[in-house]
Design a protein around this motif. Structure first.
Motif, PDB file in Angstrom:
ATOM      1  N   ILE A  55       0.839  -1.203   0.000  1.00  0.00           N
ATOM      2  CA  ILE A  55       0.000   0.000   0.000  1.00  0.00           C
ATOM      3  C   ILE A  55       0.873   1.252   0.000  1.00  0.00           C
ATOM      4  O   ILE A  55       0.612   2.208  -0.736  1.00  0.00           O
ATOM      5  CB  ILE A  55      -0.984  -0.023   1.188  1.00  0.00           C
ATOM      6  CG1 ILE A  55      -2.016  -1.134   0.970  1.00  0.00           C
ATOM      7  CG2 ILE A  55      -1.665   1.334   1.372  1.00  0.00           C
ATOM      8  CD1 ILE A  55      -2.867  -1.454   2.177  1.00  0.00           C
ATOM      9  N   ASP A  56       1.940   1.250   0.788  1.00  0.00           N
ATOM     10  CA  ASP A  56       2.867   2.384   0.799  1.00  0.00           C
ATOM     11  C   ASP A  56       3.536   2.562  -0.569  1.00  0.00           C
ATOM     12  O   ASP A  56       3.745   3.689  -1.024  1.00  0.00           O
ATOM     13  CB  ASP A  56       3.936   2.205   1.878  1.00  0.00           C
ATOM     14  CG  ASP A  56       3.365   2.343   3.285  1.00  0.00           C
ATOM     15  OD1 ASP A  56       2.261   2.919   3.444  1.00  0.00           O
ATOM     16  OD2 ASP A  56       4.026   1.865   4.223  1.00  0.00           O
ATOM     17  N   PHE A  57       3.854   1.468  -1.225  1.00  0.00           N
ATOM     18  CA  PHE A  57       4.434   1.517  -2.568  1.00  0.00           C
ATOM     19  C   PHE A  57       3.463   2.191  -3.541  1.00  0.00           C
ATOM     20  O   PHE A  57       3.844   3.082  -4.306  1.00  0.00           O
ATOM     21  CB  PHE A  57       4.786   0.100  -3.041  1.00  0.00           C
ATOM     22  CG  PHE A  57       5.144   0.010  -4.498  1.00  0.00           C
ATOM     23  CD1 PHE A  57       6.350   0.500  -4.959  1.00  0.00           C
ATOM     24  CD2 PHE A  57       4.274  -0.583  -5.396  1.00  0.00           C
ATOM     25  CE1 PHE A  57       6.692   0.411  -6.305  1.00  0.00           C
ATOM     26  CE2 PHE A  57       4.596  -0.686  -6.742  1.00  0.00           C
ATOM     27  CZ  PHE A  57       5.810  -0.182  -7.194  1.00  0.00           C
ATOM     28  N   LEU A  58       2.186   1.797  -3.502  1.00  0.00           N
ATOM     29  CA  LEU A  58       1.190   2.400  -4.393  1.00  0.00           C
ATOM     30  C   LEU A  58       1.023   3.895  -4.113  1.00  0.00           C
ATOM     31  O   LEU A  58       0.899   4.695  -5.042  1.00  0.00           O
ATOM     32  CB  LEU A  58      -0.153   1.685  -4.265  1.00  0.00           C
ATOM     33  CG  LEU A  58      -0.195   0.250  -4.786  1.00  0.00           C
ATOM     34  CD1 LEU A  58      -1.561  -0.363  -4.531  1.00  0.00           C
ATOM     35  CD2 LEU A  58       0.154   0.189  -6.262  1.00  0.00           C
ATOM     36  N   LYS A  59       1.050   4.278  -2.853  1.00  0.00           N
ATOM     37  CA  LYS A  59       0.980   5.699  -2.509  1.00  0.00           C
ATOM     38  C   LYS A  59       2.190   6.442  -3.066  1.00  0.00           C
ATOM     39  O   LYS A  59       2.068   7.573  -3.543  1.00  0.00           O
ATOM     40  CB  LYS A  59       0.890   5.885  -0.995  1.00  0.00           C
ATOM     41  CG  LYS A  59      -0.449   5.490  -0.426  1.00  0.00           C
ATOM     42  CD  LYS A  59      -0.459   5.646   1.087  1.00  0.00           C
ATOM     43  CE  LYS A  59      -1.779   5.193   1.669  1.00  0.00           C
ATOM     44  NZ  LYS A  59      -1.769   5.247   3.138  1.00  0.00           N
ATOM     45  N   GLY A  60       3.347   5.801  -3.011  1.00  0.00           N
ATOM     46  CA  GLY A  60       4.553   6.405  -3.572  1.00  0.00           C
ATOM     47  C   GLY A  60       4.454   6.599  -5.071  1.00  0.00           C
ATOM     48  O   GLY A  60       4.925   7.609  -5.613  1.00  0.00           O
ATOM     49  N   LEU A  61       3.813   5.647  -5.755  1.00  0.00           N
ATOM     50  CA  LEU A  61       3.639   5.772  -7.201  1.00  0.00           C
ATOM     51  C   LEU A  61       2.785   6.989  -7.549  1.00  0.00           C
ATOM     52  O   LEU A  61       2.985   7.616  -8.593  1.00  0.00           O
ATOM     53  CB  LEU A  61       2.998   4.514  -7.790  1.00  0.00           C
ATOM     54  CG  LEU A  61       3.858   3.272  -7.868  1.00  0.00           C
ATOM     55  CD1 LEU A  61       3.076   2.135  -8.513  1.00  0.00           C
ATOM     56  CD2 LEU A  61       5.144   3.540  -8.647  1.00  0.00           C
ATOM     57  N   GLU A  62       1.833   7.310  -6.689  1.00  0.00           N
ATOM     58  CA  GLU A  62       0.977   8.474  -6.938  1.00  0.00           C
ATOM     59  C   GLU A  62       1.769   9.779  -6.937  1.00  0.00           C
ATOM     60  O   GLU A  62       1.329  10.764  -7.517  1.00  0.00           O
ATOM     61  CB  GLU A  62      -0.130   8.571  -5.884  1.00  0.00           C
ATOM     62  CG  GLU A  62      -1.184   7.516  -6.005  1.00  0.00           C
ATOM     63  CD  GLU A  62      -2.258   7.655  -4.938  1.00  0.00           C
ATOM     64  OE1 GLU A  62      -3.389   7.241  -5.215  1.00  0.00           O
ATOM     65  OE2 GLU A  62      -1.969   8.165  -3.837  1.00  0.00           O
ATOM     66  N   SER A  63       2.932   9.781  -6.295  1.00  0.00           N
ATOM     67  CA  SER A  63       3.684  11.028  -6.134  1.00  0.00           C
ATOM     68  C   SER A  63       4.792  11.223  -7.162  1.00  0.00           C
ATOM     69  O   SER A  63       5.514  12.213  -7.087  1.00  0.00           O
ATOM     70  CB  SER A  63       4.282  11.081  -4.722  1.00  0.00           C
ATOM     71  OG  SER A  63       5.303  10.105  -4.598  1.00  0.00           O
ATOM     72  N   VAL A  64       4.929  10.312  -8.130  1.00  0.00           N
ATOM     73  CA  VAL A  64       5.995  10.496  -9.125  1.00  0.00           C
ATOM     74  C   VAL A  64       5.736  11.754  -9.941  1.00  0.00           C
ATOM     75  O   VAL A  64       4.590  12.165 -10.137  1.00  0.00           O
ATOM     76  CB  VAL A  64       6.157   9.262 -10.055  1.00  0.00           C
ATOM     77  CG1 VAL A  64       6.595   8.040  -9.275  1.00  0.00           C
ATOM     78  CG2 VAL A  64       4.915   9.003 -10.864  1.00  0.00           C
ATOM     79  N   ASN A  65       6.804  12.378 -10.394  1.00  0.00           N
ATOM     80  CA  ASN A  65       6.706  13.648 -11.111  1.00  0.00           C
ATOM     81  C   ASN A  65       6.615  13.470 -12.622  1.00  0.00           C
ATOM     82  O   ASN A  65       7.254  14.201 -13.370  1.00  0.00           O
ATOM     83  CB  ASN A  65       7.914  14.522 -10.773  1.00  0.00           C
ATOM     84  CG  ASN A  65       7.888  14.983  -9.342  1.00  0.00           C
ATOM     85  OD1 ASN A  65       6.842  15.351  -8.828  1.00  0.00           O
ATOM     86  ND2 ASN A  65       9.029  14.963  -8.695  1.00  0.00           N
ATOM     87  N   TYR A  66       5.829  12.510 -13.043  1.00  0.00           N
ATOM     88  CA  TYR A  66       5.667  12.234 -14.470  1.00  0.00           C
ATOM     89  C   TYR A  66       4.189  12.065 -14.760  1.00  0.00           C
ATOM     90  O   TYR A  66       3.423  11.639 -13.894  1.00  0.00           O
ATOM     91  CB  TYR A  66       6.423  10.955 -14.874  1.00  0.00           C
ATOM     92  CG  TYR A  66       7.873  11.058 -14.532  1.00  0.00           C
ATOM     93  CD1 TYR A  66       8.759  11.678 -15.397  1.00  0.00           C
ATOM     94  CD2 TYR A  66       8.351  10.587 -13.320  1.00  0.00           C
ATOM     95  CE1 TYR A  66      10.095  11.816 -15.062  1.00  0.00           C
ATOM     96  CE2 TYR A  66       9.681  10.727 -12.982  1.00  0.00           C
ATOM     97  CZ  TYR A  66      10.547  11.344 -13.854  1.00  0.00           C
ATOM     98  OH  TYR A  66      11.850  11.493 -13.510  1.00  0.00           O
ATOM     99  N   PHE A  67       3.806  12.388 -15.994  1.00  0.00           N
ATOM    100  CA  PHE A  67       2.421  12.170 -16.383  1.00  0.00           C
ATOM    101  C   PHE A  67       2.319  10.726 -16.839  1.00  0.00           C
ATOM    102  O   PHE A  67       2.879  10.349 -17.871  1.00  0.00           O
ATOM    103  CB  PHE A  67       1.998  13.142 -17.486  1.00  0.00           C
ATOM    104  CG  PHE A  67       0.544  13.035 -17.801  1.00  0.00           C
ATOM    105  CD1 PHE A  67      -0.414  13.325 -16.845  1.00  0.00           C
ATOM    106  CD2 PHE A  67       0.128  12.612 -19.043  1.00  0.00           C
ATOM    107  CE1 PHE A  67      -1.766  13.211 -17.133  1.00  0.00           C
ATOM    108  CE2 PHE A  67      -1.225  12.494 -19.342  1.00  0.00           C
ATOM    109  CZ  PHE A  67      -2.161  12.802 -18.381  1.00  0.00           C
TER     110      PHE A  67
END
Length: 93
Positions: A55-67
């Protein structure tokens, strides 16, 4: 590979490592930008790990600086672990 692709791979691997997630990440073909549409590179991602870390990994994916657009996501659960397969695109200029 474009800078977006190289940097996205690095960022996703860093997020996975910080959360002790097993990660597989491959890129597909590039689609060049046109006057009316941005270019993109397709990717396939597999990830697995303990429920809380996943779940923490998925939250981290939401914050990447790419479209990024996710085309499909499949989840499997076995006892306290999760595995996923994600297909998507990272867009470029």
């Amino acid at each position: 590979e474009s800078d977006e692709v190289i940097n996205l791979r690095r960022e996703v691997r860093s997020i996975a490592s910080a959360n002790k997630i097993d990660l597989g990440f491959t890129f597909g073909a590039d689609t060049k930008a046109t006057d009316s549409k941005p270019g993109f590179t397709a990717f396939d991602l597999t990830a697995g790990g303990a429920r809380e870390k996943f779940i923490d990994f998925l939250k981290g994916l939401e914050s990447v600086n790419y479209f990024v657009a996710l085309d499909s996501i499949e989840f499997n659960r076995t006892s306290n672990n999760f595995r996923s397969s994600i297909n998507g695109k990272v867009f470029s200029k």
